[in-house]
Design a protein around this motif. Structure first.
Motif, short mmCIF file in Angstrom:
data_model
loop_
_atom_site.label_atom_id
_atom_site.label_comp_id
_atom_site.label_asym_id
_atom_site.label_seq_id
_atom_site.Cartn_x
_atom_site.Cartn_y
_atom_site.Cartn_z
N CYS A 54 0.81 -1.23 0.00
CA CYS A 54 0.00 0.00 0.00
C CYS A 54 0.84 1.27 0.00
O CYS A 54 0.34 2.35 -0.35
CB CYS A 54 -0.91 0.03 1.23
N LYS A 61 -1.71 1.55 -6.56
CA LYS A 61 -2.22 0.92 -5.33
C LYS A 61 -1.82 1.69 -4.07
O LYS A 61 -2.10 1.25 -2.97
CB LYS A 61 -1.69 -0.52 -5.24
N ARG A 62 -1.18 2.82 -4.25
CA ARG A 62 -0.64 3.53 -3.10
C ARG A 62 -1.76 4.22 -2.31
O ARG A 62 -2.62 4.90 -2.88
CB ARG A 62 0.40 4.55 -3.55
N GLU A 63 -1.73 4.06 -0.99
CA GLU A 63 -2.72 4.67 -0.10
C GLU A 63 -2.15 5.94 0.53
O GLU A 63 -0.97 6.01 0.86
CB GLU A 63 -3.11 3.68 1.01
N SER A 115 -6.08 -6.19 6.28
CA SER A 115 -4.96 -6.70 5.48
C SER A 115 -4.52 -8.10 5.93
O SER A 115 -3.79 -8.78 5.22
CB SER A 115 -3.77 -5.75 5.57
#
Length: 771
Positions: A54, A61-63, A115
């Motif tokens: 993440c 897909k980076r949070e 997760s």
């Protein structure tokens, strides 16, 4: 208040406090000996496992727009929390990362509960200590230039530089070296490692105790110069180059790539420098005035599967073939999982999707087709083709073992002209018909920038690959050779030197070997001799309680490993020790004994490979390297012993232990035939049965029997002799196994009894184990 008056809730609270204190003490004790926390060796593995999915390289897909895989990203102000920072050097209270990893609030804790990832107390303590020490980032160890480290202090045990690094790690882990192995153990071990064949009784006798005129160094020199050396090492390269004798997919017809295998054997026997070995395979056709040998080497790129099914989309499969070339190069030569970036930016390593297709572009300009048409006609090679004629075979290609007068054809590489060159695009989600942004051929900057002035083609890629500043090529190959000898590489994940790969057990040793390898002309035989000359290699394989307690996996090499032989080498050992081995170098693949119906059950029923046609005569007794590999039905016996199925690049094999393996050794026609032939020959040679048993033992186990073994085997022989003398009707069915001729004089009770003894010897663990 008495103890009985203490309420249960109070007891629970006290227990929780005590458990918490114990947990803290335990977590602190787990960091004993770690004075300085290393990002590379302690923190990055944690972040890679628990955070990078993440907060890593993949922008899609980076949070929270937070990157923890780069120093700049980790220390930048948090966009969703102005004035706050993920990490602040030396300051736990100002570091949001720390608060999140110790939080018990499901809405705040990291990793988040959904997760299914959890940080251990030890991992939290490591991160805490790392932040307190400044949260210093380091470049990934495998992407830094190979530099030769200083040698550890000299000592009395070490025979060469390798040992000094190994001994240092042993001592750090409370271990000490094993005694030297017995001479017969070293002779067998070295012979199996360098030639894949057991030492003959004559070789064992000639070198004896490895003193005097015939030294251990003489033994190594002789084995390295033996033609079997190239065959042994070629097994590794056939796995890497995904060599097979059929096309794969549904029709799975015959192909003719075996001259490439002959070239690999020849290159290893001639000790071709590894940088040249790689250059010819990547771009031999692009060298100035290339020879046919240099072009043949490029068959490395063409060993992937091909479809011959009508109705397929040409461009879809052409793209598949280029993807395979790219992935094979990145995994087999560079040791990185570049294929993960085919559809999106790599989640763990600093490789973008754009960089993947920039590397893909090097392989995208060959005139290869996805489908050549005319499904009714299958040809042994696909465009572009190298034709090899009799003149070539008597000249520069004399290493190819071909007895026919017709031309040979091999699939090789070629390059489109300037006016025909394709434009390479990033493929959206990796789909062949979804081109997006055009890119030019280049290499990942995190490894090594593609030097200015190099032509952006496969020859330029080869020069980049073998550049002294490339951090991967030499490390990866040295590690592969180490894995061949010790069973496990210095980096256990031999095909993944990236963020998710294993850390090197001996990083300084790996760097020293990689640098030394390049400094000494990329000399493969020198590297192997260096390893086999070390005291580390020459240790006994005896396992002590201390070994099992402190280092059960033998990571620190305080003993020689005990390794079951590979599938090919088990076959080689049985054939060689029995006298059946036909030591013909190179040539077309052969079809040995195989269970009926296995092949046909997975065949489409078309083409020359629709049914299994077993070879006869000497072809039955070739080395395992030459066994015919049909991709849809790989050799079942080899698969049972963990061989690669060759449908993709593989850089290592597992070692399982299953009942099927025992059934193979007990029932395989090759093992039974070898036992029968050896028994008959020994019965003719020795009048004394005990002498025959002693020689069988020496040929198979490469040592003399002890008294207990001698008594046991003689007793077993006598039991079997009585059985066959009492049941004469069992002799003929027992002995008539395999195609090797047997005379009527050999069909007797003594031969049958000795055969049973030899079968039992082949089924000993020691027989198929390198000790």
């Amino acid at each position: 208040m008495t103890f009985k008056q203490i309420k249960i809730p109070v007891l629970v609270s006290l227990a929780a406090i005590l458990f918490s204190c114990q947990e803290k003490n335990e977590s602190s004790s787990t960091l004993t000996g770690i004075d300085q926390v290393s990002y590379n060796f302690h923190i990055r593995p944690i972040l890679s496992d628990k955070c990078f999915a993440c907060h890593g390289p993949d922008a899609n897909k980076r949070e929270a727009d937070l990157r923890l895989d780069t120093e700049d990203g980790a220390f930048a102000a948090l966009k969703e929390s102005p004035g706050k920072f993920a990490l602040v050097s030396g300051n736990l209270q100002e570091s949001e990362v720390y608060h999140r990893i110790i939080s018990e609030d499901p809405g705040e804790m990291m990793p988040p509960p959904e997760s299914n990832l959890v940080l251990t107390e030890r991992e939290i303590t490591l991160i805490k200590k790392w932040i307190e020490q400044g949260a210093k980032y380091e470049p990934h160890w495998a992407f830094t230039k190979v530099e030769k480290p200083n040698l550890p202090p000299s000592d009395d045990w070490s025979k060469n530089e390798i040992d000094r690094f190994v001994l240092q790690k042993m001592e750090e882990n409370g271990l000490e070296p094993n005694p030297v192995a017995k001479p017969h153990e070293l002779i067998k071990r070295a012979s199996l490692d360098l030639t894949g064949l057991p030492p003959s009784p004559e070789l064992l006798d000639r070198f004896g105790d490895l003193t005097g005129e015939n030294s251990y160094e003489d033994l190594l020199n002789g084995l390295l110069s033996d033609q079997s050396f190239g065959e042994k090492l070629a097994v590794l390269w056939m796995d890497i180059s995904r060599y097979a004798d059929s096309y794969g997919y549904q029709d799975d017809n015959i192909r003719g790539q075996w001259p490439y295998r002959d070239w690999v054997i020849h290159a290893f026997n001639e000790n071709m420098p590894y940088d040249q070995f790689i250059t010819w395979q990547l771009a031999g056709d692009l060298l100035p005035d290339p020879t046919k040998e240099q072009i043949l080497a490029t068959a490395f790129n063409r060993n992937h599967k091909y479809t011959e099914e009508g109705g397929v989309i040409d461009e879809e499969y052409r793209i598949e073939y280029v993807l395979d070339k790219t992935n094979t190069f990145s995994k087999g030569v560079l040791g990185i999982t570049m294929e993960c970036a085919q559809c999106h930016d790599h989640k763990y390593d600093p490789f973008s999707q754009q960089e993947y297709y920039e590397m893909f572009a090097f392989f995208n300009n060959t005139p290869e087709k996805g489908y050549e048409g005319d499904v009714s006609v299958s040809k042994p090679a696909k465009t572009p083709i190298l034709w090899i004629d009799e003149q070539d075979l008597s000249g520069i290609m004399s290493f190819i073992n071909y007895q026919d007068t017709s031309k040979l054809s091999v699939s090789v590489m070629g390059e489109l002209g300037e006016e025909e060159k394709r434009t390479t695009y990033i493929l959206d989600r990796g789909v062949y018909d979804a081109p997006s942004v055009p890119v030019s051929a280049s290499t990942p900057s995190s490894i090594l920038e593609f030097p200015k002035g190099l032509e952006a083609n496969r020859l330029g890629l080869a020069e980049w690959t073998t550049n002294r500043d490339n951090p991967l090529t030499s490390r990866v190959f040295v590690n592969l050779i180490w894995q061949e000898i010790f069973g496990t590489g210095i980096v256990k994940s031999a095909g993944d030197f990236g963020m998710q790969g294993d850390l090197p057990s001996h990083p300084e040793l790996l760097n020293w070997l990689a640098a030394d390898f390049m400094e000494n002309g990329w000399d493969i035989k020198r590297l192997l001799k260096q390893i086999l000359s070390s005291a580390t290699y020459q240790q006994s394989a005896e396992i002590t309680k201390n070994h099992l307690a402190k280092d059960p996996e033998n990571i620190y090499l305080a003993r020689a490993p005990r390794l079951r032989l590979s599938a090919e080498n088990i076959q080689d050992l049985v054939l060689a020790s029995s006298g059946l081995l036909h030591q013909e170098l190179g040539g077309p693949s052969v079809k040995p004994y195989q269970p009926e119906g296995v092949w046909e059950a997975a065949s489409s029923g078309r083409g020359v490979l629709a049914t299994y046609v077993q070879d006869t005569g000497k072809s039955l007794y070739r080395r395992g390297l030459y066994n015919f590999i049909k991709l849809t039905v790989p050799p079942p016996k080899a698969i049972i012993f963990d061989s690669s199925n060759r449908d993709q690049c593989e850089v290592g094999r597992g070692r399982t232990n299953t009942p099927l393996q025992a059934l193979v050794m007990l029932n395989d026609p090759m093992v039974l035939e070898a036992s029968r032939v050896l028994a008959a020959n020994l019965e003719e040679t020795y009048e004394n049965d005990n002498e025959a048993i002693q020689m069988a033992f020496k040929r198979i186990l490469c040592r003399d029997m002890n008294s207990e073994e001698e008594e046991l085997l003689e007793s077993y022989f006598e039991d079997q002799l009585k059985r066959f003398e009492s049941n004469q009707d069992q002799i003929k069915p027992t002995l008539e196994v395999g195609e090797y001729p047997i005379s009527s004089e050999q069909e007797n009770a003594r031969t049958a009894a000795l055969m049973q003894v030899i079968v039992s010897l082949y089924n000993l663990e020691e027989t198929i184990t390198k000790i």
